[in-house]
Write a protein that holds these residues in place. Sequence first.
Motif, mmCIF file in Angstrom:
data_model
loop_
_atom_site.group_PDB
_atom_site.id
_atom_site.type_symbol
_atom_site.label_atom_id
_atom_site.label_comp_id
_atom_site.label_asym_id
_atom_site.label_seq_id
_atom_site.Cartn_x
_atom_site.Cartn_y
_atom_site.Cartn_z
ATOM 1 N N PHE A 43 0.862 -1.246 -0.126
ATOM 2 C CA PHE A 43 0.104 0.058 0.081
ATOM 3 C C PHE A 43 0.777 1.126 0.051
ATOM 4 C CE2 PHE A 43 -3.346 2.772 2.506
ATOM 5 C CZ PHE A 43 -4.156 2.812 1.096
ATOM 6 N N GLY A 46 -0.558 4.716 0.695
ATOM 7 C CA GLY A 46 -0.807 5.087 2.239
ATOM 8 C C GLY A 46 0.405 5.315 2.970
ATOM 9 N N GLY A 63 -2.929 1.694 6.561
ATOM 10 C CA GLY A 63 -3.474 0.638 5.787
ATOM 11 C C GLY A 63 -4.915 0.838 6.075
ATOM 12 N N ALA A 64 -5.569 0.176 4.975
ATOM 13 C CA ALA A 64 -7.066 0.496 4.786
ATOM 14 C C ALA A 64 -7.894 -0.567 5.254
ATOM 15 C CB ALA A 64 -7.655 0.596 3.323
ATOM 16 N N THR A 65 -8.885 -0.276 5.887
ATOM 17 C CA THR A 65 -9.775 -1.341 6.506
ATOM 18 C C THR A 65 -11.279 -0.860 6.652
ATOM 19 O OG1 THR A 65 -10.135 -2.686 8.672
ATOM 20 C CG2 THR A 65 -9.486 -0.349 8.831
ATOM 21 N N HIS A 81 -5.317 -5.820 5.525
ATOM 22 C CA HIS A 81 -5.380 -4.607 4.517
ATOM 23 C C HIS A 81 -6.710 -4.855 3.406
ATOM 24 C CE1 HIS A 81 -4.581 -1.216 1.950
ATOM 25 N NE2 HIS A 81 -4.212 -2.033 0.962
ATOM 26 N N ASN A 87 -12.211 2.920 5.977
ATOM 27 C CA ASN A 87 -11.428 3.817 6.812
ATOM 28 C C ASN A 87 -9.885 3.528 6.529
ATOM 29 O OD1 ASN A 87 -13.729 4.337 8.381
ATOM 30 N ND2 ASN A 87 -13.639 2.233 9.031
ATOM 31 N N ILE A 88 -9.053 4.196 7.123
ATOM 32 C CA ILE A 88 -7.682 4.189 6.857
ATOM 33 C C ILE A 88 -7.073 4.353 8.104
ATOM 34 C CG2 ILE A 88 -7.242 6.594 6.207
ATOM 35 C CD1 ILE A 88 -5.086 5.162 4.216
ATOM 36 N N ALA A 116 -6.442 10.855 2.611
ATOM 37 C CA ALA A 116 -7.709 10.098 2.915
ATOM 38 C C ALA A 116 -9.069 10.634 2.283
ATOM 39 C CB ALA A 116 -7.651 9.790 4.405
ATOM 40 N N ASP A 119 -9.435 10.132 -1.087
ATOM 41 C CA ASP A 119 -9.577 8.618 -1.812
ATOM 42 C C ASP A 119 -11.101 8.219 -1.369
ATOM 43 O OD1 ASP A 119 -6.999 8.493 -2.669
ATOM 44 O OD2 ASP A 119 -6.089 7.371 -0.941
ATOM 45 N N ARG A 121 -12.234 7.940 1.793
ATOM 46 C CA ARG A 121 -12.348 7.175 3.029
ATOM 47 C C ARG A 121 -13.162 7.855 4.001
ATOM 48 N NH1 ARG A 121 -9.398 2.613 1.418
ATOM 49 N NH2 ARG A 121 -7.529 3.611 0.462
ATOM 50 N N VAL A 124 -10.333 8.327 9.625
ATOM 51 C CA VAL A 124 -8.674 8.061 9.798
ATOM 52 C C VAL A 124 -8.744 7.576 11.367
ATOM 53 C CG1 VAL A 124 -6.581 8.686 9.854
ATOM 54 C CG2 VAL A 124 -8.065 9.883 8.119
#
Length: 163
Positions: A43, A46, A63-65, A81, A87-88, A116, A119, A121, A124
């Motif tokens: 990633f 990020g 990382g994103a989740t 990830h 969310n990041i 973020a 993107d 998101r 955070v």
Amino acid sequence: MNVLKIRNVLPEDLDSVTEIESVCFPSAEAAKRNVFKDRISSFPEGFFVAELDNQIIGFINGGATNKKHIEDEFFENMNLHIPNGENIAIFGLDVHPDYQRNGYAKKLINHFITAAKNDGRIRVLLTCKEHLIKYYEQFGFINEGVSQSVHGGAKWYDMYLAF
């Protein structure tokens, strides 16, 4: 006058970020070289480094989740990830001690927050120690209290910034 440049991480930045992490965090909490290698390859979108005169002096990575809290496994590998996660999570914000107290960490976190948002998101996420709660609150992060995280044997607090 030195101008700070923030850019996405590159594979050749691996040694620099590993070294900075080792001086910014206790060894039980610091991410190891193989973990950074995994984050960089999984990633890079990020993971941002800050440079002064072509020298890396700090970085922020995550990382994103779709989860609302950071699970400890996320600090060890990128298996959790999800590239398009809503969310990041911020894994670490590091500025080499020789460059601290110059506003570079603020520039890194603001850059991360903007990325973020851009993107798409929703939030955070981060965990931090108690003495850093006020620091993150200035960016709009909300403290959710003591985290379930036991990363590195420390007491952490869950925080989030919603868009």
